[in-house]
Design a protein around this motif. Structure first.
Motif, PDB file in Angstrom:
ATOM      1  N   ASP B 101       0.851  -1.192   0.000  1.00  0.00           N
ATOM      2  CA  ASP B 101       0.000   0.000   0.000  1.00  0.00           C
ATOM      3  C   ASP B 101       0.889   1.246   0.000  1.00  0.00           C
ATOM      4  O   ASP B 101       2.105   1.142  -0.009  1.00  0.00           O
ATOM      5  CB  ASP B 101      -0.991  -0.026   1.159  1.00  0.00           C
ATOM      6  CG  ASP B 101      -2.022  -1.142   0.969  1.00  0.00           C
ATOM      7  OD1 ASP B 101      -2.469  -1.729   1.956  1.00  0.00           O
ATOM      8  OD2 ASP B 101      -2.349  -1.441  -0.205  1.00  0.00           O
ATOM      9  N   SER B 102       0.294   2.420   0.081  1.00  0.00           N
ATOM     10  CA  SER B 102       1.034   3.664  -0.181  1.00  0.00           C
ATOM     11  C   SER B 102       2.284   3.853   0.665  1.00  0.00           C
ATOM     12  O   SER B 102       2.233   3.768   1.884  1.00  0.00           O
ATOM     13  CB  SER B 102       0.125   4.868   0.061  1.00  0.00           C
ATOM     14  OG  SER B 102      -0.993   4.774  -0.762  1.00  0.00           O
ATOM     15  N   ILE B 103       3.409   4.100  -0.031  1.00  0.00           N
ATOM     16  CA  ILE B 103       4.643   4.479   0.656  1.00  0.00           C
ATOM     17  C   ILE B 103       4.900   5.931   0.270  1.00  0.00           C
ATOM     18  O   ILE B 103       5.248   6.225  -0.875  1.00  0.00           O
ATOM     19  CB  ILE B 103       5.846   3.610   0.213  1.00  0.00           C
ATOM     20  CG1 ILE B 103       5.523   2.122   0.346  1.00  0.00           C
ATOM     21  CG2 ILE B 103       7.077   3.957   1.042  1.00  0.00           C
ATOM     22  CD1 ILE B 103       6.560   1.183  -0.268  1.00  0.00           C
ATOM     23  N   ARG B 104       4.701   6.836   1.208  1.00  0.00           N
ATOM     24  CA  ARG B 104       4.827   8.267   0.892  1.00  0.00           C
ATOM     25  C   ARG B 104       6.295   8.665   0.770  1.00  0.00           C
ATOM     26  O   ARG B 104       7.174   7.970   1.264  1.00  0.00           O
ATOM     27  CB  ARG B 104       4.145   9.107   1.971  1.00  0.00           C
ATOM     28  CG  ARG B 104       2.623   8.948   1.996  1.00  0.00           C
ATOM     29  CD  ARG B 104       1.922  10.160   2.582  1.00  0.00           C
ATOM     30  NE  ARG B 104       2.409  10.521   3.892  1.00  0.00           N
ATOM     31  CZ  ARG B 104       1.918  10.051   5.036  1.00  0.00           C
ATOM     32  NH1 ARG B 104       0.936   9.195   5.016  1.00  0.00           N
ATOM     33  NH2 ARG B 104       2.406  10.450   6.182  1.00  0.00           N
ATOM     34  N   PRO B 105       6.574   9.815   0.110  1.00  0.00           N
ATOM     35  CA  PRO B 105       7.954  10.281   0.012  1.00  0.00           C
ATOM     36  C   PRO B 105       8.597  10.378   1.390  1.00  0.00           C
ATOM     37  O   PRO B 105       7.960  10.833   2.339  1.00  0.00           O
ATOM     38  CB  PRO B 105       7.814  11.671  -0.628  1.00  0.00           C
ATOM     39  CG  PRO B 105       6.580  11.569  -1.435  1.00  0.00           C
ATOM     40  CD  PRO B 105       5.654  10.673  -0.657  1.00  0.00           C
ATOM     41  N   GLU B 106       9.832   9.930   1.497  1.00  0.00           N
ATOM     42  CA  GLU B 106      10.618   9.900   2.746  1.00  0.00           C
ATOM     43  C   GLU B 106      10.204   8.779   3.694  1.00  0.00           C
ATOM     44  O   GLU B 106      10.802   8.606   4.755  1.00  0.00           O
ATOM     45  CB  GLU B 106      10.576  11.235   3.496  1.00  0.00           C
ATOM     46  CG  GLU B 106      11.166  12.407   2.726  1.00  0.00           C
ATOM     47  CD  GLU B 106      12.577  12.173   2.235  1.00  0.00           C
ATOM     48  OE1 GLU B 106      13.402  11.654   3.008  1.00  0.00           O
ATOM     49  OE2 GLU B 106      12.866  12.475   1.060  1.00  0.00           O
ATOM     50  N   LYS B 107       9.177   8.001   3.338  1.00  0.00           N
ATOM     51  CA  LYS B 107       8.789   6.880   4.200  1.00  0.00           C
ATOM     52  C   LYS B 107       9.386   5.591   3.663  1.00  0.00           C
ATOM     53  O   LYS B 107       9.839   5.532   2.522  1.00  0.00           O
ATOM     54  CB  LYS B 107       7.258   6.742   4.233  1.00  0.00           C
ATOM     55  CG  LYS B 107       6.555   7.928   4.833  1.00  0.00           C
ATOM     56  CD  LYS B 107       6.746   7.999   6.303  1.00  0.00           C
ATOM     57  CE  LYS B 107       5.948   9.137   6.910  1.00  0.00           C
ATOM     58  NZ  LYS B 107       6.430   9.490   8.248  1.00  0.00           N
TER      59      LYS B 107
END
Lengths: 182, 136
Positions: B101-107
């Motif tokens: 599922d979503s991996i946001r920027p910097e995560k």
């Protein structure tokens, strides 16, 4: 045909902006015409326009794939705007309105007016055709106009890093275009 | 009355923070308690790359870097999003189906590897990668 008109009016306005800027650059034959502040303005505006087209698609289209594509466009371009705005702030660069920005906004006005009149499959096709034309035009502008004229290395780097994303968007848009050919 | 109002706002804020804390944990990774033991006992001997038997894939420039990664069974792979936009790690082939599922920027997101798999970003499907198990 409606789709052809949208695509050509959009390409025409961006093309005329590029021609205008190019002719000014060649006439000057010395330092670039766009300042970093103006480039930042163009970058943010160009992304915002695609977010806006996405909003129209979410409003009008009934097709799940189109809506998913539009949502991705909105999410990605919003993230780019945030990155560009954060960098501009850090560098103390205030985006400055200019002729290229104005030309982009004029193109958006014309295209949005036409898209808003369409429905169903006709809309879907027009939206996707415009996404292909728009992303191609923006990629060309970033490569030939913005990157060469950017002074600040970090701002230039951002534009360079954005290109693979724009290329990918173009690829996705072309895939959609093939599906909505009829 | 006013005190009650302020207390309830405090509770809602506190809950909100706690919940958002949970979300961040999920994004950072799912680590099996069994695997924790594996990491500490076998880290010195196994693993291609870092000390902790952990390998890193950087998500950047619309690519998974490296595109092909070989690890030992039981190693942990961490995907770190160094790009501008949200990506994910999705598998949907050969009878397997899962997603980070979503991996946001910097995560980042991590997974313990127990089999080979081909994966892609479901948001940007031309982004592809492969993780393979090395024979010991």
């Amino acid at each position: 045909m409606k789709t052809l008109k949208i695509v050509s009016s959009w390409s025409l306005s961006l093309l005329s902006a590029v021609i205008m800027m190019t002719s000014v650059v060649y006439a000057q034959d010395k330092t670039p015409e766009l300042t970093d502040a103006e480039i930042a303005s163009v970058a943010v505006t160009a992304n915002q326009i695609d977010v806006n087209y996405g909003k129209i698609a979410l409003k009008i289209s009934k097709d799940k794939e189109i809506k998913h594509f539009a949502q991705t466009m909105m999410n990605d371009h919003t993230n780019i705007i945030k990155k560009a705005a954060d960098l501009a702030k850090e560098l103390g660069v205030t985006p400055k309105d200019n002729a290229v920005t104005q030309s982009l906004l004029q193109g958006e006005k014309t295209t949005a007016a036409k898209l808003n009149q369409l429905k169903g499959k006709e809309f879907d096709k027009a939206y996707v055709d415009n996404e292909v034309a728009y992303h191609q035009a923006v990629i060309d502008a970033v490569k030939t106009l913005l990157i060469p004229q950017t002074d600040n290395e970090r701002l230039k780097d951002l534009l360079v890093q954005v290109l693979p994303l724009l290329d990918h968007h173009l690829e996705m848009a072309k895939m959609m275009q093939a599906k909505f050919k009829n | 009355m006013r005190t009650l109002y302020l207390i309830s706002i405090g509770i809602v804020l506190g809950l909100g923070l706690a919940i958002s804390g949970c979300n961040i944990d999920n994004e950072v990774g799912e680590l099996d308690s069994d695997t924790h033991e594996l990491l500490s006992t076998e880290s010195a001997t196994y693993g291609v790359g870092t000390k902790l038997g952990r390998d890193t894939i950087i998500i950047n420039g619309m690519k998974f870097q490296p595109e092909h990664l070989s690890v030992y069974k039981g190693d942990t792979v961490v995907w770190i999003n160094k790009g501008f936009v949200v990506h994910d790690v999705t598998v949907d082939s050969q009878g397997k189906s899962w997603s980070s599922d979503s991996i946001r920027p910097e995560k980042s997101w991590m997974k313990v590897i127990d089999e080979d798999f081909d994966y892609f970003c479901s948001i940007h499907p031309t982004m592809k990668g492969r993780v393979q198990i090395l024979e010991k």
